[in-house]
Design an enzyme around this catalytic site. Sequence first.
Site, PDB file in Angstrom:
ATOM      1  N   CYS A 222       4.217   4.819   1.621  1.00  0.00           N
ATOM      2  CA  CYS A 222       3.820   3.495   1.133  1.00  0.00           C
ATOM      3  C   CYS A 222       3.453   3.492  -0.346  1.00  0.00           C
ATOM      4  O   CYS A 222       3.094   4.516  -0.919  1.00  0.00           O
ATOM      5  CB  CYS A 222       2.630   2.991   1.947  1.00  0.00           C
ATOM      6  SG  CYS A 222       3.019   2.797   3.692  1.00  0.00           S
ATOM      7  N   ASP A 223       3.530   2.302  -0.928  1.00  0.00           N
ATOM      8  CA  ASP A 223       3.083   2.121  -2.308  1.00  0.00           C
ATOM      9  C   ASP A 223       1.614   1.693  -2.300  1.00  0.00           C
ATOM     10  O   ASP A 223       0.968   1.665  -1.247  1.00  0.00           O
ATOM     11  CB  ASP A 223       3.979   1.118  -3.045  1.00  0.00           C
ATOM     12  CG  ASP A 223       3.991  -0.271  -2.418  1.00  0.00           C
ATOM     13  OD1 ASP A 223       3.077  -0.596  -1.625  1.00  0.00           O
ATOM     14  OD2 ASP A 223       4.907  -1.043  -2.741  1.00  0.00           O
ATOM     15  N   SER A 224       1.089   1.327  -3.458  1.00  0.00           N
ATOM     16  CA  SER A 224      -0.337   0.983  -3.556  1.00  0.00           C
ATOM     17  C   SER A 224      -0.691  -0.304  -2.807  1.00  0.00           C
ATOM     18  O   SER A 224      -1.857  -0.557  -2.522  1.00  0.00           O
ATOM     19  CB  SER A 224      -0.751   0.868  -5.023  1.00  0.00           C
ATOM     20  OG  SER A 224       0.007  -0.136  -5.665  1.00  0.00           O
TER      21      SER A 224
ATOM     22  N   VAL B 162       2.634  -1.084   1.654  1.00  0.00           N
ATOM     23  CA  VAL B 162       3.929  -1.320   2.301  1.00  0.00           C
ATOM     24  C   VAL B 162       4.884  -0.195   1.899  1.00  0.00           C
ATOM     25  O   VAL B 162       4.680   0.482   0.888  1.00  0.00           O
ATOM     26  CB  VAL B 162       4.528  -2.702   1.937  1.00  0.00           C
ATOM     27  CG1 VAL B 162       3.649  -3.825   2.462  1.00  0.00           C
ATOM     28  CG2 VAL B 162       4.750  -2.840   0.443  1.00  0.00           C
TER      29      VAL B 162
END
EC number: 3.1.2.28
Length: 150
Positions: A18-20, A23
């Site tokens: 996931c990103d920050s 997601v």
Amino acid sequence: MNPHSWLILKRKVRFGDCDSAGVIHFHNLLRWAHESWEESIDIYGISHQVIFPSCHSHENQNILPIVNCEANFLLPIKLGDLLTVKIFPKKISNHLFQVNTLFLKDEIKVAEGKIIHCSLDMNSKLKVKLPDQLERWIEASNINTHLKEC
């Protein structure tokens, strides 16, 4: 062997995927699509050495570079989601095959991927027929599977 055993897989979204925003980071979908068909051939019983040649081998072997790939994100895929991954391989020509991958959460399509590979001779880089075992996997995957591609 039941085709569902090698065409329907599970994947859990991990923190590192996931990103920050929490997601899935976009590139992971294509990585997952490729890893899914790798896992599928493994479950089907094909050795990875047959499909992915070793750099230490001196035999005439095929390589399968990706010549096209696409990813469509339909709904957010979040940390902790448990996804069902459905794989739909098909032969395009004697030297091309495509693997469509659907990602579902609670039976709802959240993403889809498409990867097209071209079979080349490792030494000459000329187009060659798909490996026989790969063709058998594609053929077996399309016989009476009752899986519907969305």
